[in-house]
Design a protein around this motif. Structure first.
Motif, PDB file in Angstrom:
ATOM      1  N   LYS A  73       0.825  -1.203   0.000  1.00 35.21           N
ATOM      2  CA  LYS A  73       0.000   0.000   0.000  1.00 35.21           C
ATOM      3  C   LYS A  73       0.858   1.252   0.000  1.00 35.21           C
ATOM      4  O   LYS A  73       0.344   2.365   0.046  1.00 35.21           O
ATOM      5  CB  LYS A  73      -0.917  -0.007   1.217  1.00 35.21           C
ATOM      6  CG  LYS A  73      -2.099  -0.939   1.038  1.00 35.21           C
ATOM      7  CD  LYS A  73      -3.066  -0.824   2.198  1.00 35.21           C
ATOM      8  CE  LYS A  73      -4.289  -1.715   1.952  1.00 35.21           C
ATOM      9  NZ  LYS A  73      -5.092  -1.894   3.154  1.00 35.21           N
ATOM     10  N   ASN A  74       2.146   1.072   0.007  1.00 35.01           N
ATOM     11  CA  ASN A  74       3.042   2.230   0.007  1.00 35.01           C
ATOM     12  C   ASN A  74       2.901   3.032  -1.283  1.00 35.01           C
ATOM     13  O   ASN A  74       2.604   2.482  -2.335  1.00 35.01           O
ATOM     14  CB  ASN A  74       4.502   1.771   0.158  1.00 35.01           C
ATOM     15  CG  ASN A  74       4.810   1.376   1.590  1.00 35.01           C
ATOM     16  OD1 ASN A  74       3.910   1.216   2.401  1.00 35.01           O
ATOM     17  ND2 ASN A  74       6.089   1.242   1.892  1.00 35.01           N
ATOM     18  N   ILE A  75       3.135   4.320  -1.154  1.00 32.34           N
ATOM     19  CA  ILE A  75       3.131   5.183  -2.321  1.00 32.34           C
ATOM     20  C   ILE A  75       4.507   5.116  -2.951  1.00 32.34           C
ATOM     21  O   ILE A  75       5.506   5.515  -2.347  1.00 32.34           O
ATOM     22  CB  ILE A  75       2.800   6.617  -1.906  1.00 32.34           C
ATOM     23  CG1 ILE A  75       1.378   6.657  -1.375  1.00 32.34           C
ATOM     24  CG2 ILE A  75       2.983   7.579  -3.062  1.00 32.34           C
ATOM     25  CD1 ILE A  75       1.112   7.856  -0.522  1.00 32.34           C
ATOM     26  N   GLY A 444       6.409   5.394   1.442  1.00 32.73           N
ATOM     27  CA  GLY A 444       5.786   4.775   2.606  1.00 32.73           C
ATOM     28  C   GLY A 444       4.270   4.783   2.529  1.00 32.73           C
ATOM     29  O   GLY A 444       3.668   5.234   1.547  1.00 32.73           O
ATOM     30  N   ALA A 445       3.671   4.296   3.587  1.00 28.78           N
ATOM     31  CA  ALA A 445       2.215   4.210   3.647  1.00 28.78           C
ATOM     32  C   ALA A 445       1.619   5.561   4.026  1.00 28.78           C
ATOM     33  O   ALA A 445       2.266   6.377   4.672  1.00 28.78           O
ATOM     34  CB  ALA A 445       1.805   3.154   4.666  1.00 28.78           C
ATOM     35  N   GLU A 446       0.394   5.764   3.604  1.00 25.75           N
ATOM     36  CA  GLU A 446      -0.299   6.993   3.993  1.00 25.75           C
ATOM     37  C   GLU A 446      -0.641   6.967   5.477  1.00 25.75           C
ATOM     38  O   GLU A 446      -0.976   5.927   6.026  1.00 25.75           O
ATOM     39  CB  GLU A 446      -1.597   7.140   3.196  1.00 25.75           C
ATOM     40  CG  GLU A 446      -1.377   7.592   1.765  1.00 25.75           C
ATOM     41  CD  GLU A 446      -2.687   7.653   1.007  1.00 25.75           C
ATOM     42  OE1 GLU A 446      -2.961   8.686   0.383  1.00 25.75           O
ATOM     43  OE2 GLU A 446      -3.439   6.656   1.049  1.00 25.75           O
ATOM     44  N   ILE A 447      -0.558   8.144   6.081  1.00 21.25           N
ATOM     45  CA  ILE A 447      -0.905   8.281   7.488  1.00 21.25           C
ATOM     46  C   ILE A 447      -2.366   8.690   7.590  1.00 21.25           C
ATOM     47  O   ILE A 447      -2.832   9.538   6.842  1.00 21.25           O
ATOM     48  CB  ILE A 447      -0.028   9.350   8.159  1.00 21.25           C
ATOM     49  CG1 ILE A 447       1.446   8.969   8.025  1.00 21.25           C
ATOM     50  CG2 ILE A 447      -0.420   9.523   9.625  1.00 21.25           C
ATOM     51  CD1 ILE A 447       2.373  10.002   8.607  1.00 21.25           C
ATOM     52  N   ASP A 448      -3.032   8.075   8.532  1.00 20.15           N
ATOM     53  CA  ASP A 448      -4.441   8.404   8.743  1.00 20.15           C
ATOM     54  C   ASP A 448      -4.668   8.470  10.253  1.00 20.15           C
ATOM     55  O   ASP A 448      -3.747   8.218  11.028  1.00 20.15           O
ATOM     56  CB  ASP A 448      -5.303   7.304   8.105  1.00 20.15           C
ATOM     57  CG  ASP A 448      -6.735   7.775   7.892  1.00 20.15           C
ATOM     58  OD1 ASP A 448      -7.026   8.940   8.209  1.00 20.15           O
ATOM     59  OD2 ASP A 448      -7.542   6.976   7.416  1.00 20.15           O
ATOM     60  N   GLY A 456       4.823   2.084   8.873  1.00 23.00           N
ATOM     61  CA  GLY A 456       4.700   2.187   7.431  1.00 23.00           C
ATOM     62  C   GLY A 456       5.416   3.365   6.818  1.00 23.00           C
ATOM     63  O   GLY A 456       5.484   3.485   5.604  1.00 23.00           O
ATOM     64  N   SER A 457       5.957   4.259   7.651  1.00 24.13           N
ATOM     65  CA  SER A 457       6.720   5.367   7.073  1.00 24.13           C
ATOM     66  C   SER A 457       8.048   4.862   6.528  1.00 24.13           C
ATOM     67  O   SER A 457       8.609   3.885   7.032  1.00 24.13           O
ATOM     68  CB  SER A 457       7.013   6.429   8.133  1.00 24.13           C
ATOM     69  OG  SER A 457       5.899   7.263   8.294  1.00 24.13           O
ATOM     70  N   VAL A 458       8.544   5.523   5.512  1.00 26.51           N
ATOM     71  CA  VAL A 458       9.885   5.248   5.002  1.00 26.51           C
ATOM     72  C   VAL A 458      10.705   6.507   5.220  1.00 26.51           C
ATOM     73  O   VAL A 458      10.407   7.551   4.645  1.00 26.51           O
ATOM     74  CB  VAL A 458       9.860   4.850   3.520  1.00 26.51           C
ATOM     75  CG1 VAL A 458      11.274   4.715   2.981  1.00 26.51           C
ATOM     76  CG2 VAL A 458       9.097   3.536   3.342  1.00 26.51           C
ATOM     77  N   GLY A 459      11.709   6.407   6.077  1.00 25.94           N
ATOM     78  CA  GLY A 459      12.500   7.588   6.405  1.00 25.94           C
ATOM     79  C   GLY A 459      11.628   8.631   7.069  1.00 25.94           C
ATOM     80  O   GLY A 459      10.737   8.309   7.860  1.00 25.94           O
ATOM     81  N   ASN A 460      11.863   9.872   6.745  1.00 26.46           N
ATOM     82  CA  ASN A 460      11.136  10.965   7.392  1.00 26.46           C
ATOM     83  C   ASN A 460       9.913  11.447   6.623  1.00 26.46           C
ATOM     84  O   ASN A 460       9.240  12.379   7.045  1.00 26.46           O
ATOM     85  CB  ASN A 460      12.083  12.149   7.625  1.00 26.46           C
ATOM     86  CG  ASN A 460      12.978  11.916   8.824  1.00 26.46           C
ATOM     87  OD1 ASN A 460      12.548  11.351   9.819  1.00 26.46           O
ATOM     88  ND2 ASN A 460      14.231  12.320   8.723  1.00 26.46           N
ATOM     89  N   VAL A 461       9.647  10.819   5.477  1.00 26.09           N
ATOM     90  CA  VAL A 461       8.499  11.267   4.685  1.00 26.09           C
ATOM     91  C   VAL A 461       7.209  10.839   5.367  1.00 26.09           C
ATOM     92  O   VAL A 461       7.053   9.680   5.745  1.00 26.09           O
ATOM     93  CB  VAL A 461       8.557  10.683   3.261  1.00 26.09           C
ATOM     94  CG1 VAL A 461       7.286  11.029   2.494  1.00 26.09           C
ATOM     95  CG2 VAL A 461       9.783  11.221   2.525  1.00 26.09           C
ATOM     96  N   GLN A 462       6.331  11.785   5.545  1.00 24.12           N
ATOM     97  CA  GLN A 462       5.008  11.492   6.112  1.00 24.12           C
ATOM     98  C   GLN A 462       3.953  12.018   5.150  1.00 24.12           C
ATOM     99  O   GLN A 462       3.689  13.213   5.094  1.00 24.12           O
ATOM    100  CB  GLN A 462       4.866  12.135   7.490  1.00 24.12           C
ATOM    101  CG  GLN A 462       5.854  11.559   8.513  1.00 24.12           C
ATOM    102  CD  GLN A 462       5.733  12.189   9.896  1.00 24.12           C
ATOM    103  OE1 GLN A 462       5.163  13.263  10.042  1.00 24.12           O
ATOM    104  NE2 GLN A 462       6.297  11.527  10.896  1.00 24.12           N
ATOM    105  N   VAL A 463       3.391  11.100   4.388  1.00 26.47           N
ATOM    106  CA  VAL A 463       2.321  11.472   3.464  1.00 26.47           C
ATOM    107  C   VAL A 463       0.994  11.160   4.127  1.00 26.47           C
ATOM    108  O   VAL A 463       0.773  10.044   4.588  1.00 26.47           O
ATOM    109  CB  VAL A 463       2.454  10.694   2.135  1.00 26.47           C
ATOM    110  CG1 VAL A 463       1.260  11.004   1.237  1.00 26.47           C
ATOM    111  CG2 VAL A 463       3.752  11.046   1.432  1.00 26.47           C
ATOM    112  N   TRP A 464       0.158  12.162   4.203  1.00 30.24           N
ATOM    113  CA  TRP A 464      -1.129  11.987   4.875  1.00 30.24           C
ATOM    114  C   TRP A 464      -2.206  11.620   3.870  1.00 30.24           C
ATOM    115  O   TRP A 464      -2.151  12.005   2.702  1.00 30.24           O
ATOM    116  CB  TRP A 464      -1.494  13.262   5.648  1.00 30.24           C
ATOM    117  CG  TRP A 464      -0.553  13.457   6.785  1.00 30.24           C
ATOM    118  CD1 TRP A 464       0.758  13.818   6.692  1.00 30.24           C
ATOM    119  CD2 TRP A 464      -0.787  13.211   8.176  1.00 30.24           C
ATOM    120  NE1 TRP A 464       1.348  13.826   7.931  1.00 30.24           N
ATOM    121  CE2 TRP A 464       0.415  13.465   8.868  1.00 30.24           C
ATOM    122  CE3 TRP A 464      -1.917  12.813   8.909  1.00 30.24           C
ATOM    123  CZ2 TRP A 464       0.529  13.327  10.255  1.00 30.24           C
ATOM    124  CZ3 TRP A 464      -1.798  12.691  10.292  1.00 30.24           C
ATOM    125  CH2 TRP A 464      -0.588  12.942  10.949  1.00 30.24           C
TER     126      TRP A 464
END
Lengths: 503, 503
Positions: A73-75, A444-448, A456-464
């Motif tokens: 499910k990662n982007i 990484g995965a989307e944050i909800d 599910g995050s990859v490194g410091n990227v936080q995609v909401w």
């Protein structure tokens, strides 16, 4: 004469910058890369089997990436590999170390001693292999490298690029002006500079018939050389049909010294031009303080600019007027300029290019292209330190225009760099016929709601959840690092594979 | 009334900034932290057993960190936890997303809608817990947080800080001026703003008798409020003896609007002062465009400045004259200003503070503290766009002085921040009596000839054999990230433990 490889189908989302202002996002797409590492076709996944038939590709003999259909499910997406149009491989160990120095004191204090130490092959091997491993891990598929004055050490850099699979231009630094270099690190005379540079270039040419790693003629910068060596070096480039790289107008003290040292020329760029160094295969790094006459000359000759924002900031050199250069049709790419720049990452260079372009709009900052007579900026953004904002709407629009968007900086990092290095037909984007220089990016995965950090995050990227691709790309540029680079290919060869490590 | 904990001995190298220009490096040292999380003693390892005796600490009841004597060859050290003196927890999901906006358009486009969405407790919980986990992982042991207008949502932030163990000041945003905020996200009137702010502050005070998480009165910024609410908010702070945070002189349009909106005051700072908001426990964020009169007022009242370099760059706000503020004795700390700033990391803020201070010395950049009448900069660095360098030696020294060294930015990140937040007796350095707010930093193994990437590096930091501590710290600031933070403690409680994960 590229090595023959297994045909490969890459499937997923592909993003590339088709021009400065346009980013194309291809979802549910497959790209076929042939046995020479070239893109044979780009097709929607739905029509892949038909495409394979029409290309007579036998599905049984094809490799896939990812190996199995991606259920994550990662982007994630494929992006063209980055081109670093200006990096001193020999200064890699010093990245981040510059104290309070500016260009000329920095050279003397930090740089020349380090470069000289690389005359020892063991030291060179350690520094260069670390540099290449590091830049590849950060997604740099092509680098325009400065090595050192040593032919042997420069050969080591070229060999390591070949072995590790990075596309590269490798330049032996020519520097025969004893007035501006320490005696321990200087060509004895112009003749020595020219001969050694030719020897180095011919050696690198001969070693790689595939053309992945090429020599590049490298007069260090105007003050490093005499007119005699500058002219001789230009002849080698013409003779061997290889590109040229050097520095221009990085710092005002340097510009002033060039004018004093070469009084016969009307400008820094005109000096280079008169020595035969400008042309469509010449990359000039920095360009913080050019006159309009120089910009016109650079444009007319087809030379290009390597913008090195982190370096220019760290050494307080200046703020390169990138927007004006682009507006005038000058080719611009990004450079890390390690170790004037502190980071080996072109993603960081993209971030910093955005930052510098925004700071150019800040009050108290007036930068641009100046007239040759000196005093006046041709591009001046009205600013004020008054308590009344006197900026009109048109002034504000002019300021906004100076800002580089995330997509524009990614363009400079890929297609812009390819133009600078004469590779625009070969790399920098995803088109049939181009070579497969690419990186696979995982955000990484989307944050909800209910998210727990690390889940599910990859490194410091936080995609909401709910963010569009524009915002995802901004997250990548501003929060990403090499952890988001899961795989890297150069001419179809996988040169970084963090997916396997993870699996 | 801190929770009682097991006495702990920390052993290794300790680095802290004893003053702006001095960094102390204590090797082979042990620090004893008592059951209240306070530093009981600092002693050379050699004399530890004697020290334990003299403190009547029973060796059998003491915990050690690292648990066993450290046999790793990695370069590691303890460093004071970072203090983030300005961060909008509620904007965390937007970090890195700002397009081409400047302050006022950024608020409208990106910020108010996000903050409003946090009125939903589930959304608030996700955003705030992610923010706290993230900042702790980056070594932030103390944060001065802006929440939102919602009292309930602000309570959630305070509760999460308590649960996750981060020292924090949590502020409910007061904003009752409908002219500058959307109707959907605005206090109904001054009375509502004041009452809700008091309610929020009292709730946070009551919930934490240990005083680790405190309320902070937060008039969002001058334009968000009316004079009535500004004055009422100041009264709450005085009444409850709690600190105040707000913004000042971030952007010239904002400064101009403040002057027009509050014509009765001679400056932005004088407005705050006359409303009773300035004092030794007041933190003012940004301060890019202050007049000398305002700086003097800020200094006299003992107020402090939160310098937010990444934000000021991203929004093109300006270049804060940090050196001049420090020279005049103004307290200065660092702020990430998420999400005007793109990074939740104070290490990045330190890096960017260095960058901004260097750019202030670049040609074409003239920033400083101006006179109240407006036009002239009091601190002007001569610059030139001429081909002749006209900078004299004294001008060059003045420029060099503007640059913040790595050590100075680390001072701002720790002890400077502690001064801003009234915590200088409590955290920010390693002294007996201070609380144990610290991070354990691992810079990985030294690189030498024969090095292979990944063989001992931690994150992107590459420390080469033979580098001194000064260079190692530069590598940390310029190449480091949260991967180098292996453990974090607040008041003696371990709140991040990546060592255990690794072992």
């Amino acid at each position: 004469m590229a090595t023959t490889q297994q045909r490969t189908i890459y499937t997923g989302t592909f993003i590339h910058c088709t021009d400065l202002s346009k980013t194309e996002i291809l979802t549910n797409t497959s790209i076929g890369v042939d046995e020479h590492g070239k893109i044979a076709f780009i097709t929607p996944v739905d029509t892949l089997s038909g495409t394979l038939k029409s290309h007579s590709w036998d599905p049984a003999e094809i490799r896939h990436f990812p190996p199995a259909p991606n259920s994550s499910k990662n982007i994630s997406f494929f992006f063209p590999g980055f081109l670093d149009t200006h990096i001193h491989a020999s200064q890699h160990p010093n990245a981040g170390i510059f104290g309070k120095s500016t260009l000329l004191s920095w050279l003397e204090t930090y740089t020349f001693p380090l470069e000289y130490s690389l005359s020892d092959p063991r030291t060179a091997e350690a520094a260069y292999s670390t540099c290449i491993h590091t830049t590849l891990a950060h997604g740099t598929t092509t680098a325009a490298y400065y090595a050192t004055i040593s032919v042997e050490s420069t050969d080591i850099l070229a060999r390591l690029c070949r072995e590790l699979g990075q596309r590269a231009f490798v330049g032996r630094c020519a520097m025969d002006n004893a007035d501006f270099q320490p005696s321990y690190y200087c060509d004895a005379d112009a003749d020595t500079a020219i001969k050694a540079s030719r020897e180095s270039a011919e050696s690198i040419l001969a070693a790689d018939p595939t053309g992945l790693v090429k020599p590049i003629i490298t007069p260090r910068f105007a003050l490093s050389c005499t007119e005699e060596s500058l002219k001789g070096l230009a002849s080698i480039a013409a003779d061997l049909k290889i590109p040229i790289q050097t520095h221009i107008s990085e710092n005002l003290d340097e510009v002033a010294l060039v004018a004093r040292t070469f009084p016969g020329y009307s400008s820094y760029a005109h000096l280079y031009h008169n020595c035969g160094l400008l042309g469509p295969n010449t990359v000039l790094a920095h360009a913080c303080h050019l006159s309009q006459e120089e910009v016109s000359l650079i444009h007319t000759t087809g030379s290009s600019i390597s913008h090195c924002p982190a370096s220019n900031t760290s050494l307080g050199s200046g703020l390169c007027p990138v927007r004006e250069l682009l507006d005038q049709g000058v080719k611009v790419g990004l450079g890390t300029d390690v170790s004037g720049g502190y980071s080996p990452s072109i993603l960081v260079a993209a971030r910093e290019a955005g930052a510098v372009s925004r700071l150019r709009t800040a009050p108290g900052v007036e930068t641009g292209i100046h007239s040759l007579s000196g005093k006046s900026l041709i591009t001046t953004i009205a600013t004020t330190t008054d308590n009344e904002s006197s900026a009109t709407t048109s002034e504000k629009q002019a300021r906004d225009k100076l800002k580089l968007t995330v997509e524009e900086t990614l363009y400079l990092a890929t297609r812009g760099g390819a133009q600078c290095l004469g590779l625009e037909a070969c790399v920098g984007g995803f088109e049939v016929g181009k070579e497969w220089d690419a990186q696979f990016i995982d955000l990484g995965a989307e944050i909800d709601a209910g998210y727990v950090l690390g889940g599910g995050s990859v490194g410091n990227v936080q995609v909401w959840k709910g963010m569009e691709w524009e915002e995802r790309l901004a997250k990548w540029v501003y929060q990403g690092d090499e952890r988001n680079v899961k795989a890297v290919w150069v001419r179809g060869r996988m040169v970084v594979d963090k997916v396997a490590v993870r699996a």
